[in-house]
Design a protein around this motif. Structure first.
Motif, PDB file in Angstrom:
ATOM      1  N   MET A  46       0.690  -1.158   0.145  1.00 32.28           N
ATOM      2  CA  MET A  46      -0.106   0.037  -0.091  1.00 32.28           C
ATOM      3  C   MET A  46       0.930   1.347   0.089  1.00 32.28           C
ATOM      4  O   MET A  46       0.669   2.228  -0.839  1.00 32.28           O
ATOM      5  CB  MET A  46      -0.777   0.038   1.300  1.00 32.28           C
ATOM      6  CG  MET A  46      -1.986   1.072   1.188  1.00 32.28           C
ATOM      7  SD  MET A  46      -3.212   0.755   0.189  1.00 32.28           S
ATOM      8  CE  MET A  46      -4.423   1.623   0.662  1.00 32.28           C
ATOM      9  N   ALA A  47       1.923   1.052   0.856  1.00 36.38           N
ATOM     10  CA  ALA A  47       2.706   2.567   1.092  1.00 36.38           C
ATOM     11  C   ALA A  47       3.661   2.342  -0.365  1.00 36.38           C
ATOM     12  O   ALA A  47       3.758   3.400  -0.726  1.00 36.38           O
ATOM     13  CB  ALA A  47       3.602   2.418   2.207  1.00 36.38           C
ATOM     14  N   GLY A  48       3.965   1.263  -0.920  1.00 36.83           N
ATOM     15  CA  GLY A  48       4.652   1.461  -2.075  1.00 36.83           C
ATOM     16  C   GLY A  48       3.936   1.919  -3.247  1.00 36.83           C
ATOM     17  O   GLY A  48       4.667   2.591  -3.948  1.00 36.83           O
ATOM     18  N   LEU A  49       2.764   1.807  -3.317  1.00 36.20           N
ATOM     19  CA  LEU A  49       1.962   2.112  -4.380  1.00 36.20           C
ATOM     20  C   LEU A  49       1.817   3.521  -4.218  1.00 36.20           C
ATOM     21  O   LEU A  49       1.717   4.284  -5.510  1.00 36.20           O
ATOM     22  CB  LEU A  49       0.609   1.599  -4.412  1.00 36.20           C
ATOM     23  CG  LEU A  49      -0.218   1.653  -5.709  1.00 36.20           C
ATOM     24  CD1 LEU A  49       0.316   1.423  -6.901  1.00 36.20           C
ATOM     25  CD2 LEU A  49      -1.612   1.010  -5.221  1.00 36.20           C
ATOM     26  N   LEU A  50       1.613   4.053  -3.151  1.00 41.94           N
ATOM     27  CA  LEU A  50       1.519   5.499  -2.778  1.00 41.94           C
ATOM     28  C   LEU A  50       2.742   6.454  -3.085  1.00 41.94           C
ATOM     29  O   LEU A  50       2.637   7.250  -3.846  1.00 41.94           O
ATOM     30  CB  LEU A  50       0.932   5.679  -1.165  1.00 41.94           C
ATOM     31  CG  LEU A  50       0.957   7.283  -0.828  1.00 41.94           C
ATOM     32  CD1 LEU A  50      -0.233   7.960  -1.652  1.00 41.94           C
ATOM     33  CD2 LEU A  50       0.869   7.157   0.635  1.00 41.94           C
ATOM     34  N   VAL A  51       3.778   5.810  -2.588  1.00 35.48           N
ATOM     35  CA  VAL A  51       5.084   6.446  -2.916  1.00 35.48           C
ATOM     36  C   VAL A  51       5.563   6.479  -4.558  1.00 35.48           C
ATOM     37  O   VAL A  51       6.048   7.301  -4.965  1.00 35.48           O
ATOM     38  CB  VAL A  51       6.180   5.960  -2.160  1.00 35.48           C
ATOM     39  CG1 VAL A  51       7.569   6.527  -2.323  1.00 35.48           C
ATOM     40  CG2 VAL A  51       6.058   6.262  -0.494  1.00 35.48           C
ATOM     41  N   SER A  52       5.388   5.541  -5.183  1.00 33.13           N
ATOM     42  CA  SER A  52       5.528   5.083  -6.457  1.00 33.13           C
ATOM     43  C   SER A  52       4.626   6.153  -7.320  1.00 33.13           C
ATOM     44  O   SER A  52       5.326   6.678  -8.312  1.00 33.13           O
ATOM     45  CB  SER A  52       5.306   3.658  -7.016  1.00 33.13           C
ATOM     46  OG  SER A  52       6.205   2.793  -6.270  1.00 33.13           O
ATOM     47  N   THR A  53       3.745   6.528  -7.017  1.00 35.99           N
ATOM     48  CA  THR A  53       2.868   7.343  -7.794  1.00 35.99           C
ATOM     49  C   THR A  53       3.188   8.752  -7.482  1.00 35.99           C
ATOM     50  O   THR A  53       2.801   9.742  -8.314  1.00 35.99           O
ATOM     51  CB  THR A  53       1.386   7.202  -7.565  1.00 35.99           C
ATOM     52  OG1 THR A  53       0.923   7.522  -6.041  1.00 35.99           O
ATOM     53  CG2 THR A  53       0.655   5.733  -8.001  1.00 35.99           C
ATOM     54  N   GLN A  54       3.897   9.119  -6.355  1.00 28.82           N
ATOM     55  CA  GLN A  54       4.223  10.411  -5.974  1.00 28.82           C
ATOM     56  C   GLN A  54       5.651  10.899  -6.518  1.00 28.82           C
ATOM     57  O   GLN A  54       6.114  12.021  -6.650  1.00 28.82           O
ATOM     58  CB  GLN A  54       4.191  10.671  -4.601  1.00 28.82           C
ATOM     59  CG  GLN A  54       2.601  10.522  -3.937  1.00 28.82           C
ATOM     60  CD  GLN A  54       1.686  11.312  -4.387  1.00 28.82           C
ATOM     61  OE1 GLN A  54       1.931  12.596  -4.681  1.00 28.82           O
ATOM     62  NE2 GLN A  54       0.538  10.916  -4.779  1.00 28.82           N
ATOM     63  N   VAL A  55       6.417   9.944  -7.143  1.00 27.27           N
ATOM     64  CA  VAL A  55       7.795  10.276  -7.386  1.00 27.27           C
ATOM     65  C   VAL A  55       7.925   9.944  -8.778  1.00 27.27           C
ATOM     66  O   VAL A  55       7.194   9.043  -9.369  1.00 27.27           O
ATOM     67  CB  VAL A  55       8.948   9.876  -6.532  1.00 27.27           C
ATOM     68  CG1 VAL A  55       8.821  10.370  -5.207  1.00 27.27           C
ATOM     69  CG2 VAL A  55       8.915   8.250  -6.285  1.00 27.27           C
ATOM     70  N   ASN A  56       8.878  10.513  -9.426  1.00 25.21           N
ATOM     71  CA  ASN A  56       9.228  10.232 -10.987  1.00 25.21           C
ATOM     72  C   ASN A  56      10.178   9.124 -11.231  1.00 25.21           C
ATOM     73  O   ASN A  56      10.083   8.332 -12.242  1.00 25.21           O
ATOM     74  CB  ASN A  56       9.752  11.512 -11.498  1.00 25.21           C
ATOM     75  CG  ASN A  56       8.558  12.503 -11.505  1.00 25.21           C
ATOM     76  OD1 ASN A  56       7.593  12.161 -11.792  1.00 25.21           O
ATOM     77  ND2 ASN A  56       8.921  13.920 -11.716  1.00 25.21           N
ATOM     78  N   ARG A  57      11.085   9.016 -10.258  1.00 22.82           N
ATOM     79  CA  ARG A  57      12.042   7.803 -10.545  1.00 22.82           C
ATOM     80  C   ARG A  57      12.126   6.755  -9.694  1.00 22.82           C
ATOM     81  O   ARG A  57      11.605   7.014  -8.268  1.00 22.82           O
ATOM     82  CB  ARG A  57      13.549   8.642 -10.166  1.00 22.82           C
ATOM     83  CG  ARG A  57      13.816   9.641 -11.176  1.00 22.82           C
ATOM     84  CD  ARG A  57      14.916  10.441 -10.998  1.00 22.82           C
ATOM     85  NE  ARG A  57      16.158   9.633 -10.873  1.00 22.82           N
ATOM     86  CZ  ARG A  57      17.543   9.948 -10.296  1.00 22.82           C
ATOM     87  NH1 ARG A  57      17.344  11.399 -10.077  1.00 22.82           N
ATOM     88  NH2 ARG A  57      18.304   9.147 -10.211  1.00 22.82           N
ATOM     89  N   SER A  58      12.190   5.575  -9.880  1.00 26.88           N
ATOM     90  CA  SER A  58      11.836   4.381  -9.241  1.00 26.88           C
ATOM     91  C   SER A  58      13.230   4.273  -7.893  1.00 26.88           C
ATOM     92  O   SER A  58      12.710   3.787  -6.892  1.00 26.88           O
ATOM     93  CB  SER A  58      12.195   3.132 -10.169  1.00 26.88           C
ATOM     94  OG  SER A  58      13.171   2.943 -10.836  1.00 26.88           O
ATOM     95  N   ARG A  59      14.257   4.755  -8.294  1.00 27.20           N
ATOM     96  CA  ARG A  59      15.292   4.843  -7.278  1.00 27.20           C
ATOM     97  C   ARG A  59      14.926   5.629  -6.172  1.00 27.20           C
ATOM     98  O   ARG A  59      15.250   5.476  -4.936  1.00 27.20           O
ATOM     99  CB  ARG A  59      16.610   5.505  -7.805  1.00 27.20           C
ATOM    100  CG  ARG A  59      17.699   4.190  -8.109  1.00 27.20           C
ATOM    101  CD  ARG A  59      18.820   5.033  -8.555  1.00 27.20           C
ATOM    102  NE  ARG A  59      18.808   5.423 -10.001  1.00 27.20           N
ATOM    103  CZ  ARG A  59      19.731   5.999 -10.462  1.00 27.20           C
ATOM    104  NH1 ARG A  59      20.822   6.398 -10.092  1.00 27.20           N
ATOM    105  NH2 ARG A  59      19.593   6.288 -11.850  1.00 27.20           N
TER     106      ARG A  59
END
Length: 160
Positions: A1-14
């Motif tokens: 859940m947190a992973g999906l939230l953070v992934s949608t908020q930032v541009n780079r996977s790193r």
């Protein structure tokens, strides 16, 4: 859940990976430690020294009252009753004072224990935000070595 939230908020996977790693470290390491501090600020529990001072003050007060009762008995009955009867009355007054003193000490200790248990339960509930704490509490409860076991032990020790 947190992973999906953070992934949608930032541009780079790193960046997302580093943010999630940081979040995981905070949740696993910091939250359990901070929960005790937060619980201590939210629910104040007096120190052992404060509790002992309260007990000492009560003992002193009972000592003063006991001396006053003894002096009153001596003034009132010394000329009227035999010294043996006066001594028996003083002994009875001392027994009553000891019983009252024991009750008061028990009340002070019970109040402290109640506050300490409430603070511990609050810290436990706050620390459950951490997955590591959830796992730890689940395992200790399954093993029968959790907080309930400690409370039963303390109750049995007091009863003994």
């Amino acid at each position: 859940m947190a992973g999906l939230l953070v992934s949608t908020q930032v541009n780079r996977s790193r960046t997302a990976l580093m943010m999630l790693l940081f979040l995981w470290v905070v949740m696993v390491l910091a939250v359990p430690k901070v929960s005790k501090i937060v619980a201590g600020k939210v629910r104040h529990v007096p120190s052992i020294q404060e509790v002992q001072a309260k007990k000492d003050a009560a003992i002193t007060q009972f000592g003063v009252e006991e001396m006053e009762k003894q002096q009153e008995i001596i003034r009132k009955y010394l000329g009227e009753l035999s010294s043996q009867e006066v001594q028996e009355m003083i002994y009875k007054a001392q027994q009553d004072t000891v019983v009252d003193r024991i009750k008061k000490m028990g009340q002070i200790q019970a109040e402290y224990d109640r506050k300490k248990t409430g603070q511990l339960r609050l810290a436990t509930n706050i620390s459950r935000l951490s997955p590591a704490s959830v796992y730890t509490y689940a395992v200790t409860n399954l093993a029968g070595t959790g907080m309930d076991r400690q409370e039963r032990f303390l109750t049995a020790a007091r009863t003994y």
